[in-house]
Design an enzyme around this catalytic site. Structure first.
Site, PDB file in Angstrom:
ATOM      1  N   GLU A 137       1.364   3.653   2.153  1.00 34.27           N
ATOM      2  CA  GLU A 137       2.160   3.928   3.341  1.00 34.27           C
ATOM      3  C   GLU A 137       3.461   3.137   3.344  1.00 34.27           C
ATOM      4  OE1 GLU A 137      -2.230   3.939   4.749  1.00 34.27           O
ATOM      5  OE2 GLU A 137      -1.033   3.113   3.118  1.00 34.27           O
ATOM      6  N   GLY A 159     -27.037   2.213 -26.202  1.00 35.71           N
ATOM      7  CA  GLY A 159     -27.890   3.014 -27.055  1.00 35.71           C
ATOM      8  C   GLY A 159     -28.876   3.853 -26.255  1.00 35.71           C
ATOM      9  N   HIS A 183       0.825  -1.195   0.000  1.00 42.65           N
ATOM     10  CA  HIS A 183       0.000   0.000   0.000  1.00 42.65           C
ATOM     11  C   HIS A 183       0.869   1.258   0.000  1.00 42.65           C
ATOM     12  CE1 HIS A 183      -3.818  -2.201   1.669  1.00 42.65           C
ATOM     13  NE2 HIS A 183      -3.374  -2.707   0.531  1.00 42.65           N
ATOM     14  N   LEU A 186     -15.201  -3.089 -26.558  1.00 36.54           N
ATOM     15  CA  LEU A 186     -15.344  -2.528 -25.212  1.00 36.54           C
ATOM     16  C   LEU A 186     -14.102  -2.767 -24.346  1.00 36.54           C
ATOM     17  CD1 LEU A 186     -19.067  -3.397 -24.383  1.00 36.54           C
ATOM     18  CD2 LEU A 186     -18.137  -1.266 -25.326  1.00 36.54           C
ATOM     19  N   SER A 216     -22.802   5.068 -37.394  1.00 33.70           N
ATOM     20  CA  SER A 216     -22.389   5.973 -36.318  1.00 33.70           C
ATOM     21  C   SER A 216     -20.883   6.185 -36.253  1.00 33.70           C
ATOM     22  CB  SER A 216     -22.876   5.441 -34.971  1.00 33.70           C
ATOM     23  OG  SER A 216     -22.296   4.176 -34.689  1.00 33.70           O
ATOM     24  N   THR A 231     -26.722  -2.750 -28.826  1.00 35.24           N
ATOM     25  CA  THR A 231     -25.416  -2.215 -29.229  1.00 35.24           C
ATOM     26  C   THR A 231     -24.503  -3.326 -29.736  1.00 35.24           C
ATOM     27  OG1 THR A 231     -25.592  -0.377 -27.677  1.00 35.24           O
ATOM     28  CG2 THR A 231     -23.388  -0.975 -28.408  1.00 35.24           C
ATOM     29  N   LEU A 248     -31.330   1.924 -23.425  1.00 33.88           N
ATOM     30  CA  LEU A 248     -30.734   1.495 -22.162  1.00 33.88           C
ATOM     31  C   LEU A 248     -30.183   2.688 -21.386  1.00 33.88           C
ATOM     32  CD1 LEU A 248     -30.016  -0.786 -20.265  1.00 33.88           C
ATOM     33  CD2 LEU A 248     -27.917  -1.177 -21.583  1.00 33.88           C
TER      34      LEU A 248
END
Length: 372
Positions: A59, A302, A57, A211, A175, A203, A305
């Site tokens: 720290e 789209g 982490h 994606l 598109s 879509t 949704l």
């Protein structure tokens, strides 16, 4: 509010800790992004941020850099140090062992496993432990983590791209491309920070999207987001682009069509059947994703949704990429909001950010009223 008791130097060092936390924007999921700055006698002696889940982490990185200079120092941490054993030892114990004199946390950890226990452990060890410095800025670095821990839902962003007259595709469905390269690259950066990307079957069938994260520097080092398809009738083609690699895919469905399910399972998809028939419950999908440690969700879908998420009050931010051209009134609309017939029923939005992306504009908007 506790901020008035903090000095200008406190604010400066915490601001630096928050900048460090943002370096983990793409890589820490499902963990929060955390930064740490160690200061002794007015001099920064250690810096660190959480780079990746399962690794040390913030720290710990800062303490390693400071070495013996950590003793007597002040630690500025963008999130309360953890006090429980997970994949790494508790950071509160590391700070105690290093002999720091003071710890300032921007905010308490909303995780019930921590929830003030880290600060308590520090105080028990005789360390001055405080919180509440730049808390709202700290929460903005981890909105999904805070939402998931506090309310059982992820942070939801809806991304839309439209012409200046609010059109997302020609009547034929064409598109590509509404926006230019700069805006499209920014979308990939947005995907990179998301734990999951949600789309609808419409879509998938119309655009066959992948994606995944690409076309940005460092994309090969980013853990791929979970791709989520809402497909009530299980119409996702087994040869869909998002099933050709690029990360895990889960399909939420209402269908029990065994042959179709088998074909998708063979391509590596995970199937979740939520209802026997009818529309998939969007809130339930989000609850299940949160239960799977999904902090931030990006909806790329789209108008139907996207409109459903808005109408059900499930959207935290709307990211609208607006291109400087007109597509005409025959083209497809931005969102569908059935039932909005009077001005009083409008979906109102608050503008959070506006900037140019090449020749396009990016607007970040916050829904302020449920539409429909």
């Amino acid at each position: 509010m506790t901020e008035p008791r903090f000095s200008i130097d406190d604010r400066r060092h915490m601001a630096r800790a928050l900048e460090l936390a943002e370096r983990g924007l793409w890589t820490t999921r499902p963990n929060p992004r955390v930064g740490c700055v160690l200061v002794r006698d007015g001099r920064v002696v250690g810096r660190g941020y959480h780079e990746r889940a399962g690794e040390p982490h913030a720290e710990v990185h800062a303490l390693r850099e400071a070495g013996a200079l950590a003793r007597g120092a002040t630690a500025y941490v963008s999130l309360e140090p953890c006090s429980h054993h997970g994949r790494t030892p508790p950071c509160a114990e590391a700070l105690v062992a290093a002999g720091v004199a003071r710890v300032v946390a921007a905010m308490q950890d909303p995780n019930p496993q921590v929830g003030g226990r880290g600060l308590t452990r520090l105080r028990e060890a005789g360390i001055l432990a405080e919180s509440g410095l730049l808390a709202s800025q700290a929460e903005a670095v981890n909105p999904g983590y805070a939402r998931r821990m506090g309310g059982g839902l992820p942070w939801v962003r809806v991304k839309l791209a439209a012409s200046l007259d609010g059109r997302t595709a020609m009547a034929s469905g064409e598109s590509k491309w509404i926006t230019g390269p700069a805006a499209r690259a920014d979308v990939h950066r947005l995907r990179a920070r998301s734990c999951a990307v949600i789309t609808g079957i419409g879509t998938v069938l119309a655009d066959d999207p992948r994606l995944n994260v690409r076309d940005v520097e460092g994309a090969d080092r980013v853990p791929p987001p979970l791709r989520v398809v809402l497909d009530g009738g299980l119409r996702t083609p087994p040869d869909a682009a998002l099933l050709q690699g690029g990360g895990p895919v889960v399909i939420y469905t209402a269908s029990r069509d065994a042959p179709r399910a088998r074909a998708l399972l063979e391509r590596g998809a995970r199937l979740e059947t939520l209802v026997r028939e009818g529309r998939l419950p969007l809130r339930r999908v989000l609850e299940l994703l949160a239960a799977s440690q999904i902090n931030e969700v990006l909806v790329e879908a789209g108008p139907t949704l996207a409109g459903a998420f808005l109408a059900q009050g499930l959207v935290d931010e709307l990211w609208l990429y607006q291109a400087m051209h007109l597509m005409g009134d025959g083209a497809r609309p931005l969102v569908r909001l059935p039932g909005v017939e009077r001005m009083a029923q409008r979906q109102t939005l608050e503008l959070l950010d506006l900037r140019a992306m090449g020749n396009d504009l990016r607007l970040i908007l916050k829904p302020t009223k449920e539409g429909g």
